[in-house]
Design a protein around this motif. Structure first.
Motif, PDB file in Angstrom:
ATOM      1  N   ALA A 199      37.432  54.058  31.913  1.00  9.59           N
ATOM      2  CA  ALA A 199      36.886  52.820  32.451  1.00  9.59           C
ATOM      3  C   ALA A 199      37.367  52.531  33.866  1.00  9.59           C
ATOM      4  CB  ALA A 199      37.277  51.656  31.545  1.00  9.59           C
ATOM      5  N   ASN A 200      36.552  51.783  34.583  1.00 11.69           N
ATOM      6  CA  ASN A 200      36.986  51.137  35.812  1.00 11.69           C
ATOM      7  C   ASN A 200      37.607  49.805  35.403  1.00 11.69           C
ATOM      8  OD1 ASN A 200      35.753  52.871  38.011  1.00 11.69           O
ATOM      9  ND2 ASN A 200      33.937  52.415  36.797  1.00 11.69           N
ATOM     10  N   VAL A 201      38.880  49.608  35.701  1.00  9.08           N
ATOM     11  CA  VAL A 201      39.567  48.368  35.360  1.00  9.08           C
ATOM     12  C   VAL A 201      39.569  47.463  36.583  1.00  9.08           C
ATOM     13  CG1 VAL A 201      41.709  47.302  34.561  1.00  9.08           C
ATOM     14  CG2 VAL A 201      40.999  49.522  33.640  1.00  9.08           C
ATOM     15  N   VAL A 202      38.956  46.297  36.437  1.00 10.70           N
ATOM     16  CA  VAL A 202      38.807  45.363  37.560  1.00 10.70           C
ATOM     17  C   VAL A 202      39.459  44.043  37.187  1.00 10.70           C
ATOM     18  CG1 VAL A 202      37.173  44.149  39.067  1.00 10.70           C
ATOM     19  CG2 VAL A 202      36.613  46.441  38.187  1.00 10.70           C
ATOM     20  N   VAL A 203      40.347  43.541  38.045  1.00  9.18           N
ATOM     21  CA  VAL A 203      40.922  42.224  37.826  1.00  9.18           C
ATOM     22  C   VAL A 203      40.141  41.204  38.651  1.00  9.18           C
ATOM     23  CG1 VAL A 203      42.671  42.503  39.652  1.00  9.18           C
ATOM     24  CG2 VAL A 203      43.031  40.829  37.823  1.00  9.18           C
ATOM     25  N   VAL A 204      39.772  40.105  38.019  1.00  7.02           N
ATOM     26  CA  VAL A 204      39.112  38.991  38.710  1.00  7.02           C
ATOM     27  C   VAL A 204      40.184  37.930  38.903  1.00  7.02           C
ATOM     28  CG1 VAL A 204      37.267  37.289  38.627  1.00  7.02           C
ATOM     29  CG2 VAL A 204      36.922  39.558  37.612  1.00  7.02           C
ATOM     30  N   THR A 205      40.565  37.683  40.147  1.00  6.93           N
ATOM     31  CA  THR A 205      41.759  36.902  40.419  1.00  6.93           C
ATOM     32  C   THR A 205      41.551  35.922  41.558  1.00  6.93           C
ATOM     33  OG1 THR A 205      44.139  37.103  40.920  1.00  6.93           O
ATOM     34  CG2 THR A 205      42.663  38.680  41.986  1.00  6.93           C
ATOM     35  N   SER A 206      42.516  35.015  41.708  1.00  5.03           N
ATOM     36  CA  SER A 206      42.513  34.066  42.825  1.00  5.03           C
ATOM     37  C   SER A 206      43.889  33.440  42.914  1.00  5.03           C
ATOM     38  CB  SER A 206      41.468  32.972  42.630  1.00  5.03           C
ATOM     39  OG  SER A 206      41.896  32.058  41.641  1.00  5.03           O
ATOM     40  N   GLY A 207      44.182  32.846  44.057  1.00  5.04           N
ATOM     41  CA  GLY A 207      45.442  32.129  44.182  1.00  5.04           C
ATOM     42  C   GLY A 207      45.314  30.707  43.682  1.00  5.04           C
ATOM     43  N   LYS A 208      44.152  30.125  43.832  1.00  7.22           N
ATOM     44  CA  LYS A 208      43.913  28.725  43.505  1.00  7.22           C
ATOM     45  C   LYS A 208      43.102  28.625  42.215  1.00  7.22           C
ATOM     46  CE  LYS A 208      42.315  24.515  45.878  1.00  7.22           C
ATOM     47  NZ  LYS A 208      41.350  24.010  44.888  1.00  7.22           N
ATOM     48  N   GLY A 209      43.402  27.642  41.409  1.00  8.03           N
ATOM     49  CA  GLY A 209      42.652  27.437  40.182  1.00  8.03           C
ATOM     50  C   GLY A 209      41.331  26.735  40.436  1.00  8.03           C
ATOM     51  N   GLY A 210      40.422  26.857  39.475  1.00  4.65           N
ATOM     52  CA  GLY A 210      39.164  26.139  39.547  1.00  4.65           C
ATOM     53  C   GLY A 210      38.135  26.693  40.507  1.00  4.65           C
ATOM     54  N   VAL A 211      38.287  27.945  40.911  1.00  2.00           N
ATOM     55  CA  VAL A 211      37.342  28.522  41.878  1.00  2.00           C
ATOM     56  C   VAL A 211      36.187  29.265  41.197  1.00  2.00           C
ATOM     57  CG1 VAL A 211      39.089  28.727  43.684  1.00  2.00           C
ATOM     58  CG2 VAL A 211      38.689  30.655  42.141  1.00  2.00           C
ATOM     59  N   GLY A 212      36.301  29.523  39.896  1.00  2.00           N
ATOM     60  CA  GLY A 212      35.210  30.187  39.187  1.00  2.00           C
ATOM     61  C   GLY A 212      35.515  31.583  38.699  1.00  2.00           C
ATOM     62  N   LYS A 213      36.781  31.893  38.430  1.00  2.00           N
ATOM     63  CA  LYS A 213      37.136  33.238  37.963  1.00  2.00           C
ATOM     64  C   LYS A 213      36.518  33.557  36.600  1.00  2.00           C
ATOM     65  CE  LYS A 213      41.508  32.729  38.020  1.00  2.00           C
ATOM     66  NZ  LYS A 213      41.412  31.329  38.479  1.00  2.00           N
ATOM     67  N   THR A 214      36.632  32.613  35.670  1.00  2.00           N
ATOM     68  CA  THR A 214      36.125  32.865  34.322  1.00  2.00           C
ATOM     69  C   THR A 214      34.609  32.994  34.327  1.00  2.00           C
ATOM     70  OG1 THR A 214      38.015  31.705  33.342  1.00  2.00           O
ATOM     71  CG2 THR A 214      36.049  31.960  31.969  1.00  2.00           C
ATOM     72  N   THR A 215      33.942  32.108  35.047  1.00  2.00           N
ATOM     73  CA  THR A 215      32.485  32.209  35.198  1.00  2.00           C
ATOM     74  C   THR A 215      32.098  33.542  35.807  1.00  2.00           C
ATOM     75  OG1 THR A 215      32.269  29.817  35.469  1.00  2.00           O
ATOM     76  CG2 THR A 215      30.479  31.189  36.322  1.00  2.00           C
ATOM     77  N   THR A 216      32.860  33.976  36.804  1.00  2.00           N
ATOM     78  CA  THR A 216      32.590  35.243  37.481  1.00  2.00           C
ATOM     79  C   THR A 216      32.810  36.431  36.556  1.00  2.00           C
ATOM     80  OG1 THR A 216      33.091  34.357  39.678  1.00  2.00           O
ATOM     81  CG2 THR A 216      33.356  36.743  39.371  1.00  2.00           C
ATOM     82  N   THR A 217      33.900  36.413  35.796  1.00  2.00           N
ATOM     83  CA  THR A 217      34.177  37.491  34.843  1.00  2.00           C
ATOM     84  C   THR A 217      33.032  37.634  33.848  1.00  2.00           C
ATOM     85  OG1 THR A 217      36.564  37.090  35.028  1.00  2.00           O
ATOM     86  CG2 THR A 217      35.807  38.378  33.142  1.00  2.00           C
ATOM     87  N   ALA A 218      32.596  36.510  33.304  1.00  2.00           N
ATOM     88  CA  ALA A 218      31.507  36.533  32.320  1.00  2.00           C
ATOM     89  C   ALA A 218      30.210  37.021  32.940  1.00  2.00           C
ATOM     90  CB  ALA A 218      31.313  35.136  31.720  1.00  2.00           C
ATOM     91  N   ALA A 219      29.891  36.527  34.133  1.00  2.00           N
ATOM     92  CA  ALA A 219      28.619  36.887  34.770  1.00  2.00           C
ATOM     93  C   ALA A 219      28.596  38.348  35.206  1.00  2.00           C
ATOM     94  CB  ALA A 219      28.366  35.979  35.974  1.00  2.00           C
ATOM     95  N   LEU A 220      29.672  38.813  35.832  1.00  2.00           N
ATOM     96  CA  LEU A 220      29.718  40.216  36.274  1.00  2.00           C
ATOM     97  C   LEU A 220      29.734  41.158  35.068  1.00  2.00           C
ATOM     98  CD1 LEU A 220      32.277  40.183  39.250  1.00  2.00           C
ATOM     99  CD2 LEU A 220      29.779  40.348  39.374  1.00  2.00           C
ATOM    100  N   GLY A 221      30.521  40.810  34.047  1.00  2.00           N
ATOM    101  CA  GLY A 221      30.584  41.651  32.853  1.00  2.00           C
ATOM    102  C   GLY A 221      29.231  41.760  32.171  1.00  2.00           C
ATOM    103  N   THR A 222      28.530  40.630  32.087  1.00  2.00           N
ATOM    104  CA  THR A 222      27.204  40.630  31.457  1.00  2.00           C
ATOM    105  C   THR A 222      26.205  41.432  32.279  1.00  2.00           C
ATOM    106  OG1 THR A 222      27.643  38.449  30.489  1.00  2.00           O
ATOM    107  CG2 THR A 222      25.344  39.154  30.609  1.00  2.00           C
ATOM    108  N   ALA A 223      26.243  41.257  33.591  1.00  2.00           N
ATOM    109  CA  ALA A 223      25.322  41.989  34.467  1.00  2.00           C
ATOM    110  C   ALA A 223      25.548  43.496  34.369  1.00  2.00           C
ATOM    111  CB  ALA A 223      25.487  41.524  35.912  1.00  2.00           C
TER     112      ALA A 223
END
Length: 271
Positions: free
Chosen positions: A2-26
């Motif tokens: 697998a390609n292991v990709v971390v979806v990260t940020s320094g600040k909370g509330g920027v949309g990491k979880t939404t991004t993980t779900a959307a990119l993973g689904t796509a």
């Protein structure tokens, strides 16, 4: 492997979880096998966004500590058969994660999937460092505001110092994903422009996700936006970002939800 990709940020509330779900689904929609992993132990939001909160029996902590097998904890998506979720624990804290246990779980996921997307907690503490440690690539999610971009710069430093690849003298592939972007506000100077963000962080741009109520609506429905409204502006932006993550060379634009004149006139008449 697998390609292991971390979806990260320094600040909370920027949309990491939404991004993980959307990119993973796509990525899964293209027929590839994908696992999305929630490293935000104690909060556990990825299962909500994926609409699987009632199906959680075992979680990442159970697998890391050997109390459950990976197969027992993985939840298969009911809409896309090649998409799986490994949820976080809501009752434990991040100290329950061990270096050895995380390494074992990631190695097992590598053997089973084409893509592994790790939804990291915000900041630079232990949970975030474990989420990024075994990554081959990183998607750094930022809002177009100074504090978010500044915190992202700190995360870039960690990715270049605390990952396995960095310790081997290798570079980890890093991409910027800008969320909640409004071109009209950027033009007025009310938020940072894309050129400013790219110049500050000096990394390639993976995509621009426009500000849209569709993202919040999708999260409340428990359905990634690329499924809840595939033709919406944020859905199209996420699907294009996923294609770039796969290596496609696509022009980067800011999709809009503007309706045609016919639709506007029809809407007024119907009202």
């Amino acid at each position: 492997m697998a390609n292991v990709v971390v979806v990260t940020s320094g600040k909370g509330g920027v949309g990491k979880t939404t991004t993980t779900a959307a990119l993973g689904t796509a990525l899964a929609q293209s027929g590839q096998t994908v696992a999305v992993v929630d490293f935000d132990v104690g909060l556990r939001n990825l299962d909500l966004v994926m609409g699987a909160e009632r199906r959680v029996v075992f979680d990442l902590i159970n697998v890391v500590q050997g109390a459950a097998k990976l197969q027992q904890a993985l939840i298969r998506d009911k809409r896309i058969e090649t998409l799986w979720l490994l949820p976080a624990s809501q009752t434990r804290d991040k100290e329950a994660l061990t270096d050895e246990g995380v390494a074992r779980v990631i190695d097992e996921l590598r053997q089973r999937f084409d893509w592994v997307l790790c939804d990291s907690p915000a900041g630079i503490e232990r949970g975030a460092q474990l989420a990024m440690r075994h990554a081959d690539a990183a998607v750094i999610v930022t809002n177009p505001e100074v504090s978010s971009v500044r915190d992202s710069d700190r995360i870039i430093g960690l990715l270049d110092a605390r990952t396995e690849r960095a310790e081997r003298g290798e570079r980890i592939a890093k991409h910027i994903l800008v969320t909640r972007f409004d071109p009209s506000r950027a033009a007025k100077g009310e938020m940072l422009g894309i050129a400013d963000i790219v110049e500050i962080l000096s990394l390639p741009l993976l995509g621009i996700i426009p500000e849209s109520q569709e993202v919040l609506r999708a999260s409340n429905l428990g359905t990634p936006v690329v499924l809840s409204n595939p033709t919406s502006a944020p859905a199209r932006a996420y699907m294009e970002a996923a294609r770039r993550l796969e290596g496609e060379d696509l022009d980067i634009t800011v999709p809009t939800d503007k309706r045609s004149l016919f639709t506007k006139l029809f809407g007024r008449r119907a009202a």
